[in-house]
Enzyme design. Sequence first.
Site: not given
Length: 615
Positions: A28, A121, A492, A515
Amino acid sequence: MCGIFGYVGKQNNAAQIVFEGLKLLEYRGYDSWGIATKVKSQPFDFAQGGKSKVKTTKEKNGFVVERRVGKIGDRTLSSKVLANSHLAVGHTRWATHGGVSVANAHPHLDCRKQIAVVHNGIIENFQELRKDLIKKGHKFRSQTDTEVVPHLIEENYNAALVKEKSFTSAVRQAFNKLKGLNAIVVAYSPSSKIVAAKTGSPLVVGIGDGELFVASDAPGILKHTRKALFLEDNQMVILGKDIKLISLPKGKEVKPKFQILDWKFNQVEKGGFAHFLLKEIYEQPAVLENIALYYDDSVGKLAALIDKAFGTFMLGCGTASYAALAGTYLFSRIAKKHVNFSIGSEFKYLEDYLTPRSLLIAISQSGETIDVVEPVEAAKKKGCKIAAILNVLGSTLYRQSDYKILLGAGPEKAVVGTKSFIAMIAVLLLCACTLAKMKKKGKLLLKESAKGVRLILREDFVNKIKRLAEDLKKQKHIYVLGRGLSYATALEATLKLKETSCIHAEGFAGGELKHGVIALIENGTPCIIIAPNDETYNDIISNAQEVKVRGAFIIGIGPKDNPVFDRFLPTSDIKDATIIPQVVVAQLLAYYLALARGIADPDKPRNLAKSVTVK
Ligand code: AGP
């Protein structure tokens, strides 16, 4: 997107327990970590109702704090912090406010070092709170938004003492002042309780025998218990003699809803693999077979919702957004159904056309990605039905949605998503086949995909990928081309290369080549061609020839070889499901490229975190 962990209970090695918990949550955020233990704490005496018998002479009874910059990795705790304690809180950080430094590492303390806070947070109004607290004489030691919390509590508690109010209400008042999506865990040295509160950021409590755990998500507590309480938004929990759950802002008591987690601890361990990323790649055949065998009903219900809806929109972020994009092609080509797709963070600028008859399908591994959670909340306000395809029981998206399909992929610990993507594709493909009344065909395609992936995971094939990784490791740029469904495959594959090997990679629709992008191609530029044996084959091979004549080094991934390929990585031909083995080849190439480039820990790529809970 930090990992927070707290422990209070009968064991007197609270710091070690928190340390192990942080290791399990390190995906995390891994910029720095820290732990605070309560010194001289007595064994937690459930009978005495949590009151510690220690004389609370303030200073002496504070916290011992250890904070370090960098990953925990294979570090150990210093003995001082390890001192026998029954209460500790800890944090592993993904820096948002304040650089990566020891001073900015959590836990953060109040002026008298009696209140320790860990936080996940962003406190949007921290500047004004900080200014006000400084005016009141508080001394700040960091540049973080978090540090306003212990000082706010200290400020409230001083006031509370006068009115005989409890420490808990001081925490509640402080938390009510915070703006934004936050989760905090607070310890107060004179007390043997932990207080935790959340709005937006995830928090789960683990109930053990004579001990309690609080963590940012379930893998953190699995080692100790599978009995869990997932906090809802605007809830606070006091962990002491027992668990007291209250609602915010008022503090009204709420009856806790406990759940039993269906994951086992060994699932969050490496199981003999060098990295979680490799382990999770090897788990994909079982994930596919599980969906082929057991998802008839759940996918059938989703198909019925799509059939009934007046406009269906899929959204996700990162890897999940590419699954949603692939879903748009699968529903069109298999079920002749138009299902829209949007990137989560962009959807809030698009959702004006949603009506109560619309169906929103939110796709997310973690169920905590804020750029998915927020548009879902807004769509709910418009009366939309919410279906979720996700991997984490009890996550915010899980609780937000009217209908949910759990991917059953097991805990995904590597920051780089692999098995979750393959499971998302499997569910969407089976759903499209179900809508087209070809469920049997869909299940067969998934079983074939599992076989196809096993062929890729064979040693000789993996060695082929390792050799290619060695040849590409010095490259600065890699381009990945695909058409139709393979455009999603290309995106992905590109993301895996970028986030794992840190090589600049760009994926684009083959038709876009002329392009502009072709200007980037020069001698030796590696171009990966996603070439399934379908209606796109001839056109993508022409694109390969167009870059080849400008010197590109062509790598073909698919069931059919072609002279234009300088390297060919064959996959099984599984019709609409060929995306599955093709992506697995790209996952393995990304992993071995990371190793070939000396990236120490492919599980934790720089600057990333597993679930993005801040905007
Ligand atoms: C994928 O490898 C990345 N970790 C990232 O792009 C991820 O897909 C994205 O953050 C969405 O996460 P979610 O599926 O948990 O919502």
